[in-house]
Design a protein around this motif. Sequence first.
Motif, short mmCIF file in Angstrom:
data_model
loop_
_atom_site.label_atom_id
_atom_site.label_comp_id
_atom_site.label_asym_id
_atom_site.label_seq_id
_atom_site.Cartn_x
_atom_site.Cartn_y
_atom_site.Cartn_z
N UNK A 1 21.78 86.04 -65.73
CA UNK A 1 21.41 87.21 -64.70
C UNK A 1 21.76 86.96 -63.35
N UNK A 2 21.76 88.02 -62.47
CA UNK A 2 21.83 87.42 -60.80
C UNK A 2 21.47 88.76 -60.22
N UNK A 3 20.81 88.58 -59.05
CA UNK A 3 20.56 90.02 -58.41
C UNK A 3 21.76 90.85 -58.01
N UNK A 4 22.65 90.29 -57.41
CA UNK A 4 23.97 90.96 -56.96
C UNK A 4 24.88 89.78 -56.48
N UNK A 5 26.12 89.73 -56.92
CA UNK A 5 27.08 88.79 -56.44
C UNK A 5 27.59 89.34 -54.88
N UNK A 6 27.09 90.68 -54.47
CA UNK A 6 27.52 90.95 -53.15
C UNK A 6 26.52 90.10 -52.32
N UNK A 7 25.62 89.43 -52.88
CA UNK A 7 24.61 88.81 -51.74
C UNK A 7 25.04 86.98 -51.68
N UNK B 1 27.92 83.91 -50.65
CA UNK B 1 28.67 83.66 -49.85
C UNK B 1 30.36 83.87 -50.68
N UNK B 2 31.52 84.27 -49.91
CA UNK B 2 32.63 84.60 -50.55
C UNK B 2 33.11 83.45 -51.28
N UNK B 3 33.00 82.29 -50.91
CA UNK B 3 33.41 81.07 -51.84
C UNK B 3 32.89 81.02 -52.99
N UNK B 4 31.69 81.44 -53.19
CA UNK B 4 30.98 81.21 -54.34
C UNK B 4 31.23 82.26 -55.44
N UNK B 5 31.83 83.30 -55.15
CA UNK B 5 31.83 84.51 -56.30
C UNK B 5 32.97 84.08 -57.35
N UNK B 6 34.02 83.43 -57.12
CA UNK B 6 34.84 83.34 -58.01
C UNK B 6 34.20 81.98 -59.17
N UNK B 7 33.23 81.18 -58.57
CA UNK B 7 32.65 80.35 -59.54
C UNK B 7 31.58 80.92 -60.30
N UNK B 8 31.03 81.99 -59.88
CA UNK B 8 29.99 82.71 -60.54
C UNK B 8 30.75 83.54 -61.53
N UNK B 9 31.66 84.23 -61.08
CA UNK B 9 32.75 84.83 -62.24
C UNK B 9 33.28 84.10 -63.23
N UNK B 10 33.51 82.76 -62.98
CA UNK B 10 33.94 81.75 -63.87
C UNK B 10 32.84 81.63 -65.25
N UNK C 1 27.10 71.53 -48.84
CA UNK C 1 27.14 72.01 -47.40
C UNK C 1 27.89 73.13 -46.97
N UNK C 2 28.18 74.02 -48.00
CA UNK C 2 29.13 75.26 -47.28
C UNK C 2 28.80 76.66 -48.28
N UNK C 3 29.67 77.42 -48.10
CA UNK C 3 29.74 78.76 -48.64
C UNK C 3 28.47 79.79 -48.25
N UNK C 4 27.12 79.35 -48.75
CA UNK C 4 26.07 80.53 -48.65
C UNK C 4 26.20 81.13 -47.43
N UNK C 5 25.94 82.45 -47.50
CA UNK C 5 25.82 83.06 -46.34
C UNK C 5 24.52 83.47 -45.82
N UNK C 6 23.54 82.89 -46.49
CA UNK C 6 22.09 82.94 -45.67
C UNK C 6 21.22 84.05 -45.96
N UNK C 7 21.89 84.95 -46.92
CA UNK C 7 21.34 86.30 -47.18
C UNK C 7 19.87 85.79 -47.84
N UNK C 8 18.82 86.39 -47.72
CA UNK C 8 17.71 86.13 -48.90
C UNK C 8 17.64 87.59 -49.48
N UNK C 9 16.83 87.38 -50.65
CA UNK C 9 16.50 88.61 -51.41
C UNK C 9 16.01 89.75 -50.71
N UNK C 10 16.64 90.88 -50.64
CA UNK C 10 16.17 92.10 -49.89
C UNK C 10 15.54 93.11 -51.13
#
Length: 281
Positions: A154-160, A162-171, A272-281
């Motif tokens: 589960x996850x809230x949304x991959x749209x939240x 960082x772009x560099x993290x999405x491929x890892x999540x999809x894997x 040290x990288x990737x996250x876009x700083x979004x919190x749960x909205x």
Amino acid sequence: MPVTRADIDLALRLADAAGAVIRPYFRQPHGVELKADKSPVTLADREAEAAMRRLLDAERSGDGVIGEEYGVKDGVTGRQWVLDPIDGTRSFTVGRAIFGTLIALVEDGWPVLGIIDQPVQRERWLGVAGRPTLFNGAPTRTRTCAALEGAVVATTSPHLFGDGDVPHYLALVAAASGGHARQGPVYGGDCYNYGLLASGYLDVVAESGLQLYDYAALVPVVEGAGGRMCDWNGDPLTATSTGHVLAIGDPARTDDVLEALHGVAGEHDHGHDHGNGHDHA
């Protein structure tokens, strides 16, 4: 210092105070606005955090406070209360009762007490370091997971993310689903997913870009139920973590999850990288 009965009682009262504010606004006019980062905030968010802060000012004036809506109050005790009055404000604004109030006690950077409270359904998870997690007062446990393939992610949304993290999540999703789209992940849920994992309904939650007030309360809840909370490197979550969060119901699957995220065990560095700083909205 160890978590005391007085600490637990205060945390429960904080959750009660927040819930009393939030419930009358649910599916009613709530004055939603957009913050600078375009995430929503409502009167319920602000008033619930204000209610919790009043209690803390009255009873623990020496402790620090970190809240999503009203920022940081420095303390002198080495302890901080970390508050997210509505984790999942977007769900709240559309009438979905899968948001929650998050309350954590952090000592020297380590989460030692956490509450996930769903005030509409009156569901509450309480985690305390070294003690079994309680759901509405009764012990609750994660479930075993024999293999990563077939695990419910589960996850809230991959749209939240960082772009560099999405491929890892999809894997990770591909490894868990075995390539079958109908066995894909569960979306939405914010902190509620972690409560469901603690009670044995989900196997893995993966998220990126979280703030301390999004994850501090989750750690004692999941770990007290027998699960594992860590970052995407497998390291424990503390006040200085970067916001890459994993909850794994069966700790025996930790290496499988990390290998799926990063392709090969050991080839991961999300410190040290990737996250876009979004919190749960």
